[in-house]
Design an enzyme around this catalytic site. Structure first.
Site, short mmCIF file in Angstrom:
data_model
loop_
_atom_site.label_atom_id
_atom_site.label_comp_id
_atom_site.label_asym_id
_atom_site.label_seq_id
_atom_site.Cartn_x
_atom_site.Cartn_y
_atom_site.Cartn_z
CG HIS A 56 -1.74 -1.05 1.54
ND1 HIS A 56 -1.34 -2.17 2.20
CD2 HIS A 56 -3.05 -1.22 1.23
CE1 HIS A 56 -2.37 -3.00 2.30
NE2 HIS A 56 -3.41 -2.46 1.71
CG ASP A 59 1.81 -1.30 3.36
OD1 ASP A 59 1.11 -0.97 4.32
OD2 ASP A 59 1.48 -2.14 2.51
CG MET A 90 -0.91 -6.00 -6.31
SD MET A 90 -1.04 -5.45 -4.59
CE MET A 90 -1.64 -6.93 -3.81
CD GLU A 183 -8.14 -8.51 -1.14
OE1 GLU A 183 -7.23 -7.79 -1.61
OE2 GLU A 183 -8.04 -9.09 -0.05
CE LYS A 185 -11.89 -9.16 5.90
NZ LYS A 185 -10.83 -8.46 6.64
CD GLU A 219 -7.43 -12.34 2.12
OE1 GLU A 219 -6.97 -11.28 1.67
OE2 GLU A 219 -7.61 -12.57 3.33
CG HIS A 222 -11.16 -11.67 2.23
ND1 HIS A 222 -10.72 -10.58 1.53
CD2 HIS A 222 -10.46 -11.65 3.41
CE1 HIS A 222 -9.82 -9.93 2.24
NE2 HIS A 222 -9.63 -10.56 3.39
CG ASP A 247 -4.77 -11.16 -1.63
OD1 ASP A 247 -3.90 -10.98 -2.52
OD2 ASP A 247 -5.28 -10.24 -0.98
CG ASP A 257 -9.28 -11.37 7.25
OD1 ASP A 257 -9.08 -12.48 6.75
OD2 ASP A 257 -8.77 -10.32 6.82
CG ASP A 259 -5.46 -12.04 6.81
OD1 ASP A 259 -6.16 -12.47 5.87
OD2 ASP A 259 -5.46 -10.85 7.17
CG ASP A 289 -3.47 -10.31 2.25
OD1 ASP A 289 -2.77 -9.84 3.16
OD2 ASP A 289 -4.59 -9.86 1.96
C1 GLT Z 1 -5.64 -5.76 4.40
C2 GLT Z 1 -6.65 -6.78 3.98
C3 GLT Z 1 -6.21 -7.58 2.83
C4 GLT Z 1 -6.03 -6.77 1.57
C5 GLT Z 1 -4.94 -5.80 1.67
C6 GLT Z 1 -4.93 -4.94 0.43
S1 GLT Z 1 -4.91 -4.90 3.11
O1 GLT Z 1 -4.62 -6.37 5.13
O2 GLT Z 1 -6.95 -7.63 5.09
O3 GLT Z 1 -7.06 -8.64 2.57
O4 GLT Z 1 -5.68 -7.65 0.53
O5 GLT Z 1 -5.52 -3.71 0.63
MN MN Z 2 -6.24 -9.68 0.84
MN MN Z 3 -7.70 -11.21 4.80
#
Ligand code: GLT
Ligand code: MN
Ligand code: MN
Length: 389
Positions: A56, A59, A90, A183, A185, A219, A222, A247, A257, A259, A289
């Site tokens: 980003h 970042d 990206m 993306e 979510k 993702e 998500h 992702d 979430d 991750d 991600d």
């Molecule tokens: C954030 C989010 C991710 C996205 C990122 C891109 S930022 O951490 O949880 O899923 O891909 O903006």
């Molecule tokens: Mn993501």
């Molecule tokens: Mn995520």
């Protein structure tokens, strides 16, 4: 650990700066490890065998930096990319952290916020392109609502469409070689996020002025949060030529979430995903991600990053084994029956085809007698994944 699964740049593994840089803050607790400098992440990830990093705007360049500060930061960062032969395939915009975005960015009720989000994204696109990015991600974390009374629903779709149309026109006007990836979510940080799944995004894309330059960035976590089969969404996007980015991570269904490290939770789903991407020879980046558990210190972060890549490579090897396993392939050729003359009749409508179709006596009760042997097939898959085949 054996060298067989040592990642190499040609594997095209990438990590967000925000992923390895995640200091373990959550809604209930403060950060547990120091923030890792972007240049340090570049060095460590290149040593681990990654291809590049994604980012980003904020970042790399903290919110509110002056142009001079930005130049200095970008210069140092480019030097690190150069020194360690790392790429930035990206880039994206942070449209969720600053309090100004508390009601969304492109879909905020405040026109000033919507315009500011557009301005910030134009600048961030310039930065991404300067660093070599070819894909630009839009994750609308704050584009949503808790209070549905607050907005006239169709406006939010229109505002989001106008923003993407504006920005795609800007990219074309600048002559940038850049494509957009949306993306989805379902929720978090908003109670509900607009266009909550990859399927919603795929439809929205078809309503854009320059839909050919816009695809999706699905993702794993998500879609899994939404209770969906991630692979099926990925396949639909791929089939529509819309899988621009991905992702990779992991997630328990129905939770916040998480991750998680790729492959740490749903091994079979991860396997079929890797198998699909590899079977299709999908050319995109294998982007992770995810972030290390909050229990970890910096060493744990690098263990996490190495683990994502290693698991991917192990599953890639397993996919090859699956494709070469004579029991599995033999069973599959029985299961995936073919009937050329029938397929010809149903492929396209014609007067003759509909007449031919009506003339067939299918004997459905007879067809229905036979099982599909999926128990056997799945057990073979499980045994292969458990390492005894
Ligand atoms: C954030 C989010 C991710 C996205 C990122 C891109 S930022 O951490 O949880 O899923 O891909 O903006
Ligand atoms: Mn993501
Ligand atoms: Mn995520």
């Amino acid at each position: 650990m054996s060298n067989l699964f040592q990642p190499k740049p040609e594997d095209q593994f990438t990590f967000g700066l925000w992923t390895v840089g995640n200091p373990g803050r959550d809604p209930f607790g403060d950060q547990v490890r120091p923030i890792i400098k972007p240049t340090h992440s570049v060095r460590k990830l290149s040593q681990l065998g990654a291809y590049g990093v994604n980012l980003h705007d904020n970042d790399l360049v903290p919110f509110g930096s002056s142009a001079r500060e930005q130049d200095q930061i970008v210069k140092e960062f480019k030097q690190a990319l150069n020194d360690y032969n790392m790429k930035v395939p990206m880039a994206t915009t942070n449209l969720f952290f600053h309090p100004v975005f508390r009601d969304g960015a492109f879909t905020s009720n405040n026109p000033k916020v919507r315009a500011f989000a557009l301005q910030k994204t134009v600048r961030s696109i310039n930065l991404g392109v300067e660093l070599g990015a070819k894909i630009y991600v839009f994750w609308g974390g704050r584009e949503g609502a808790e209070v549905d009374a607050s907005k006239n629903g169709p406006d939010t779709v229109k505002w989001f469409r106008e923003a993407i149309n504006f920005l795609s026109e800007y990219v074309v006007d600048q002559g940038y070689d850049l494509r957009f990836a949306l993306e989805a979510k379902p929720n978090e940080p908003r109670g509900d996020i607009y266009m909550p799944t990859t399927g919603h995004m795929l439809h929205f894309i078809e309503t854009l002025d320059r839909s050919e330059m816009v695809g999706v960035n699905p993702e794993f976590a998500h879609e899994t949060m939404a209770g969906l089969n991630f692979l099926h969404g990925v396949i639909q996007a791929y089939e529509a030529d819309k899988l621009f980015h991905i992702d990779l991570n992991d997630q328990k269904m129905g939770r916040f979430d998480q991750d998680l490290r790729f492959g740490s939770e749903n091994i079979k789903a991860a396997f079929f995903l890797v198998k699909f991407l590899e079977d299709m020879k999908w050319s995109g980046m294998r982007h992770f991600d995810a972030h290390a558990y909050r229990t970890e210190d910096e060493q744990g972060v690098w263990d996490f990053a190495a683990g994502c890549m290693r698991t991917y490579l192990i599953l890639k090897e397993k996919a090859q084994q699956f494709n070469e396993d004579s029991d599995i392939q033999g069973l599959l050729s029985e299961i995936q029956q073919q009937d050329e003359s029938l397929e010809k009749i149903v492929a396209t409508y014609s007067n003759e085809n509909v007449e031919a179709l009506q003339a067939i006596d299918f004997q459905p009760d007879k067809i229905a007698e036979k099982g599909h042997a999926y128990e056997k097939l799945d057990q073979l898959t499980v045994e292969l994944l458990l390492g005894i085949r």
